[in-house]
Scaffold this active site. Structure first.
Site, PDB file in Angstrom:
ATOM      1  N   CYS A 144       0.970  -1.208  -0.233  1.00  0.00           N
ATOM      2  CA  CYS A 144       0.083  -0.100  -0.083  1.00  0.00           C
ATOM      3  C   CYS A 144       0.939   1.186  -0.083  1.00  0.00           C
ATOM      4  CB  CYS A 144      -0.959  -0.002   1.293  1.00  0.00           C
ATOM      5  SG  CYS A 144      -1.959   1.439   1.216  1.00  0.00           S
ATOM      6  N   CYS A 147      -0.430   4.111   2.197  1.00  0.00           N
ATOM      7  CA  CYS A 147      -0.157   4.065   3.475  1.00  0.00           C
ATOM      8  C   CYS A 147       1.431   4.301   3.791  1.00  0.00           C
ATOM      9  CB  CYS A 147      -0.718   2.739   3.979  1.00  0.00           C
ATOM     10  SG  CYS A 147      -1.896   1.763   3.234  1.00  0.00           S
ATOM     11  N   ASP A 148       2.017   3.799   3.191  1.00  0.00           N
ATOM     12  CA  ASP A 148       3.414   3.666   3.348  1.00  0.00           C
ATOM     13  C   ASP A 148       4.465   4.472   2.768  1.00  0.00           C
ATOM     14  OD1 ASP A 148       2.883   1.909   5.401  1.00  0.00           O
ATOM     15  OD2 ASP A 148       3.105   0.095   3.943  1.00  0.00           O
TER      16      ASP A 148
END
Ligand code: NDP
Length: 324
Positions: A144, A147-148
Site C-alpha cells: 500500500c 499508507c507507507d
C-alpha cells in the site's frame, strides 16, 4: 463452520447480519436500516475496508473536489448509523450456513444467529511469496503505497506489477522517492491507457520489463531486491529501500469455503443480476463477489442490491407465514 465450543442456546438473533464494512457492507447497512430491518454489521479486521488505506478518492460521484478514503468511509458509517444500523467491532471467525437461522461466531466467542446474511468481506492484497517478503513486511515491503509511501523520502523504491494498481502506486511514490522502478513480468502493461500514459510521462519512473523479483534483501529493513530476467535468465540486484507489491487481490472468503459456491480464485458466485448466492437467504456484494470492476462505487451499488434482495426475501417469508 461455527465453532463447536460456543453455545447458541441464548445467542442474539437478528433479521439481517452484514459481514464486512467497506462501501458494500455500509451501503447494504444504510438501505437495510432504512427498510427497518435493524441490520447488525460485524465490521471485520479493517473497518471501512480497503479505502481506509487510500488517500484521495477522486472518482466517487458527489465529491467534485475529491475526498480522503478514511473520511469517506466515516461518512458511510455515519449515514448508516443515523438510520439505526448497529455497527459492531469484531470479526466473524466462523459461520454455519447449513440451516436457518444461520449461526455466526464473532471473535471466536460471541454467538449470533440471523435469518439473512449479506457477505461483504472484500478482498486483500496478494503477495509474491518470496523467501524474505513476509519477514520484511512493514520494514520496507508494503502492498500500500498510499499508507507507507511517505516513509520512503529521497530513496529509490520498486513496484511490482503491470496493472492499474501498480501504475497508481508508482505515480504516488514519485511524490517521495527519487526514483521508482516498475518491474513487470511481461513486455506490455495490463493497466488502462490513461494510467500507462501517466506513468510513461513521469521521468522518475523507470520500467524493468520481462522481469521477476526473486527475493528481498536486508536484515532490519529492505536493502535491495534480486531480479531475474525472464527472457535471457540473467539475474541482477537493485539497491532499493522499498518494495511495493501491486499484483492484485484475493477475496476474503475463506470462512465461506465449502459452503458458498465460488470460482477457482475464491470469488463468491452470484445468480444473474442479483446478489443471491448458492444458499437461499445469503447474499453477496462488493469485491468478495466481483473480480472485474472492484470500485468503491460498484461495491456500494451491489451493497444496495444485496439489502433490497434481503428485504424482499424477508417480506416473501412473512407473507408466506401469513398465508399459511
Ligand atoms: P490486475 O489483476 O489488473 O493486475 C495485476 C498485475 O500484477 C498484472 O500486471 C499481473 O501481470 C501482475 N502479477 C500478477 N501476479 C504476479 C506475480 N506472481 N508476479 C509478478 N506479477 C504478477 O490487478 P490491479 O490490482 O492492478 O487492478 C485490479 C482492478 O482494479 C483492475 O480492474 C483495475 O483496472 C482496477 N483499478 C483501477 C484503478 C483506477 O481506475 N484508478 C486503480 C487501481 C485498480 P500480468 O499482466 O502478466 O498478468
Amino acid at each position: 463452520m461455527a465453532s463447536d465450543t460456543v453455545s447458541f442456546a441464548e445467542a442474539e438473533h437478528h433479521q439481517l447480519i452484514i459481514v464486512g464494512s467497506g462501501p458494500a457492507g455500509l451501503t447494504a447497512a444504510l438501505y437495510a436500516a432504512r427498510a427497518n430491518l435493524s441490520p447488525v454489521v460485524i465490521q471485520g479486521p479493517e473497518p471501512g475496508g480497503q479505502l481506509i488505506t487510500t488517500t484521495d478518492v477522486e472518482n466517487y460521484p458527489g465529491f467534485p473536489e475529491g475526498i480522503l478514503g478514511p473520511a469517506m468511509m466515516e461518512k458511510f458509517s455515519e449515514q448508516a448509523a443515523r438510520f439505526g444500523a448497529d455497527l459492531r467491532w469484531g470479526t466473524v471467525s466462523s459461520i454455519d450456513l447449513s440451516e436457518r437461522p444461520f449461526k455466526l461466531v464473532v471473535d471466536e466467542r460471541t454467538p449470533l444467529t440471523a435469518d439473512t446474511i449479506i457477505v461483504s468481506t472484500g478482498a486483500s492484497a496478494r503477495y509474491l511469496g518470496l523467501p524474505n517478503e513476509q519477514r520484511l513486511l512493514g520494514y520496507g515491503v508494503s502492498a500500500c503505497a498510499t499508507c507507507d509511501g511517505a516513509f520512503f523520502r529521497d530513496v529509490e523504491v520498486a513496484v511490482v506489477g503491470g496493472g492499474d494498481t501498480a501504475m497508481e502506486e508508482a505515480l504516488f511514490l514519485t511524490r517521495f522517492a527519487t526514483k521508482v522502478y516498475v518491474i513487470h513480468r511481461r513486455d506490455e502493461l495490463r493497466a488502462s491507457k490513461i494510467m500507462q500514459d501517466r506513468a510513461f510521462a513521469n521521468d522518475k519512473i523507470e520500467f524493468i520489463w520481462n522481469s521477476e523479483v526473486t527475493d528481498v534483501l536486508g536484515e532490519k529493513g529492505v536493502e535491495g531486491i534480486t531480479i531475474k530476467n525472464n527472457v535471457d535468465g540473467s539475474t541482477s540486484t537493485l539497491p532499493v529501500k522499498g518494495l511495493f507489491v501491486a499484483i492484485g487481490h484475493k477475496p476474503n472468503t475463506d470462512i465461506f469455503q465449502g459452503q458458498l459456491e465460488m470460482d477457482e480464485t475464491g470469488y463468491i458466485i452470484t445468480d444473474g443480476k442479483s446478489t443471491r448466492t448458492s444458499i437461499e437467504a445469503v447474499f453477496a456484494s462488493g469485491d468478495a463477489q466481483d473480480h472485474v470492476y472492484r470500485q468503491a462505487i460498484t461495491a456500494a451499488g451491489t451493497g444496495s442490491m444485496a439489502a433490497i434482495d434481503a428485504e424482499r426475501w424477508l417480506a416473501e417469508q412473512e407473507s408466506a407465514e401469513i398465508t399459511a
